[in-house]
Design a protein around this motif. Structure first.
Motif, short mmCIF file in Angstrom:
data_model
loop_
_atom_site.label_atom_id
_atom_site.label_comp_id
_atom_site.label_asym_id
_atom_site.label_seq_id
_atom_site.Cartn_x
_atom_site.Cartn_y
_atom_site.Cartn_z
N SER A 11 0.83 -1.20 0.00
CA SER A 11 0.00 0.00 0.00
C SER A 11 0.88 1.26 0.00
CB SER A 11 -1.01 -0.03 1.15
OG SER A 11 -0.41 -0.51 2.32
N SER A 100 -2.01 -5.36 -7.89
CA SER A 100 -2.42 -3.99 -7.57
C SER A 100 -3.83 -3.72 -8.07
CB SER A 100 -1.46 -2.97 -8.20
OG SER A 100 -0.27 -2.87 -7.48
N VAL A 103 -6.39 -5.46 -5.82
CA VAL A 103 -6.68 -4.83 -4.53
C VAL A 103 -7.19 -3.38 -4.66
CG1 VAL A 103 -5.15 -6.34 -3.21
CG2 VAL A 103 -4.30 -4.16 -4.00
N TYR A 104 -6.59 -2.57 -5.56
CA TYR A 104 -7.01 -1.16 -5.64
C TYR A 104 -8.37 -0.99 -6.33
CZ TYR A 104 -2.64 0.89 -3.94
OH TYR A 104 -1.57 1.28 -3.15
N TYR A 107 -10.78 -4.84 -4.42
CA TYR A 107 -11.15 -4.64 -3.00
C TYR A 107 -11.39 -3.17 -2.68
CZ TYR A 107 -10.06 -9.54 -2.37
OH TYR A 107 -10.07 -10.90 -2.47
N GLY A 108 -10.61 -2.27 -3.31
CA GLY A 108 -10.75 -0.84 -2.99
C GLY A 108 -12.02 -0.23 -3.54
N TYR A 160 -10.69 3.68 2.03
CA TYR A 160 -10.28 3.07 0.76
C TYR A 160 -8.91 2.39 0.94
CZ TYR A 160 -8.60 2.57 -4.02
OH TYR A 160 -8.08 2.04 -5.18
N HIS A 161 -7.98 3.13 1.50
CA HIS A 161 -6.62 2.58 1.66
C HIS A 161 -6.59 1.40 2.66
CE1 HIS A 161 -4.75 5.40 -1.03
NE2 HIS A 161 -5.41 6.37 -0.47
N ARG A 163 -9.03 -0.74 2.90
CA ARG A 163 -9.54 -1.89 2.12
C ARG A 163 -8.43 -2.46 1.23
NH1 ARG A 163 -14.01 1.46 1.54
NH2 ARG A 163 -13.60 2.01 -0.62
N VAL A 164 -7.58 -1.55 0.70
CA VAL A 164 -6.45 -1.99 -0.14
C VAL A 164 -5.53 -2.90 0.67
CG1 VAL A 164 -4.33 -1.16 -1.27
CG2 VAL A 164 -6.51 -0.06 -1.77
N ARG A 165 -5.15 -2.44 1.88
CA ARG A 165 -4.22 -3.25 2.68
C ARG A 165 -4.85 -4.60 3.04
NH1 ARG A 165 -2.23 -2.84 8.75
NH2 ARG A 165 -0.41 -4.21 8.63
N TYR A 168 -4.63 -6.92 0.17
CA TYR A 168 -3.30 -7.51 0.03
C TYR A 168 -3.11 -8.67 1.01
CZ TYR A 168 -0.94 -4.21 -3.15
OH TYR A 168 -0.52 -3.49 -4.24
#
Ligand code: TMP
Length: 208
Positions: A11, A100, A103-104, A107-108, A160-161, A163-165, A168
Motif C-alpha cells: 500500500s 495492484s 486490490v485497488y 477490493y478498494g 479506501y486505503h 480496504r487496499v491493505r 493484500y
C-alpha cells in the motif's frame, strides 16, 4: 520462460520503490542480467497512460475506465518489455503488477474480482510473477511518508486505503507460495535484508 519475474506490491508509502531499486542495484552489482520496471509505466505508451491515471484533475474517471487503463498500460509493457526479457532469460523486477489492480480496483473500489482476473489474463498474456514481495506497513504510517502533492489514487479516503491493505493480506493468505509478506522495518537496510533472504536463494537455485 527462461527468466524470473519478481514483483513488488504494497500500500501507499510502504517503501516499495526504494526497496525494489535497492534490490535491482544489488543484483546488477552481482552480475545478474536484470531489468527494472514500474507499473503503470515501463514503456512510452504506458507512462502516458500513467499520467492520465494519476492526474488529480481526472476525478470524474469511472471505475471501469480506470481498471481498463491500468490493464492497457500493462498489456503494452508485457508485450514490449516483460515477455521478451523473460524469454531472453533475464530477471524482471516490477514495481506493482496485476495484484495492484485486484486490490485497488477490486477490493478498494468494489469491482468484481473474477472479471479483473479474466481481463488480467488477456492483458498479461497469462504471464504470472514467479514471486511477489508484499511489503506490509500500517496504512496511517505509510500515508504519513507521502511528502509530495497527492495523486488521484492517494487522495482517496482512509477507508479506501484500509480496504487496499486488507485486500493484500487476503491475497497473501490465498497464495502463500507466490506472495511473501515482508514487514517493513524503520531501517531501510533491515527491510532489504529480509527481502534478499527470500529472493537470493531462489535466484541461486535458478543459476544451478
Ligand atoms: P506507485 O505510486 O506505486 O507508482 O503506483 C501508482 C498508483 O497507482 C498507486 O496509487 C497504486 C495505483 N495502482 C492501481 O490503483 N491499480 C493498478 O493496477 C496499479 C498498477 C497501480
Amino acid at each position: 520462460m527462461k527468466g524470473k519475474f519478481i514483483t513488488f506490491e504494497g500500500s501507499e508509502g510502504c517503501g516499495k520503490s526504494t526497496q525494489s531499486r535497492m534490490l535491482y542495484d544489488h543484483l546488477k552489482s552481482k552480475g545478474y542480467k536484470v531489468i527494472y520496471l514500474r507499473e503503470p509505466g515501463g514503456t512510452a505508451i504506458s507512462e502516458k497512460i500513467r499520467g492520465i491515471l494519476l492526474d488529480p484533475s481526472n476525478r470524474s474517471m469511472s471505475g471501469v475506465s480506470e481498471m481498463l487503463l491500468y490493464m492497457a498500460a500493462r498489456a503494452q509493457v508485457i508485450e514490449e518489455v516483460v515477455r521478451p526479457a523473460l524469454l531472453g532469460g533475464k530477471i524482471v523486477l516490477c514495481d506493482r503488477f496485476l495484484d495492484s489492480t485486484i486490490v485497488y480496483q477490486g477490493y478498494g473500489l468494489g469491482m468484481d474480482i473474477k472479471t479483473i482476473k479474466a481481463i488480467g489474463k488477456i492483458s498479461t498474456c497469462g504471464i504470472k510473477p514467479d514471486l511477489t514481495i508484499l511489503l506490509d506497513l500500517p496504512v496511517t504510517k505509510g500515508l504519513k511518508h507521502r511528502q509530495h502533492k497527492k495523486d488521484r489514487i492517494e487522495e482517496r479516503s482512509l477507508n479506501y486505503h484500509l480496504r487496499v491493505r486488507k485486500g493484500y493480506l487476503k491475497l497473501a493468505r490465498q497464495e502463500p507460495g507466490r506472495i511473501k509478506m515482508v514487514k517493513v522495518d524503520p531501517k531501510k537496510n533491515k527491510t532489504q535484508d529480509r527481502i534478499r533472504k527470500i529472493i537470493l536463494p531462489i535466484l541461486r537455485q535458478k543459476a544451478k
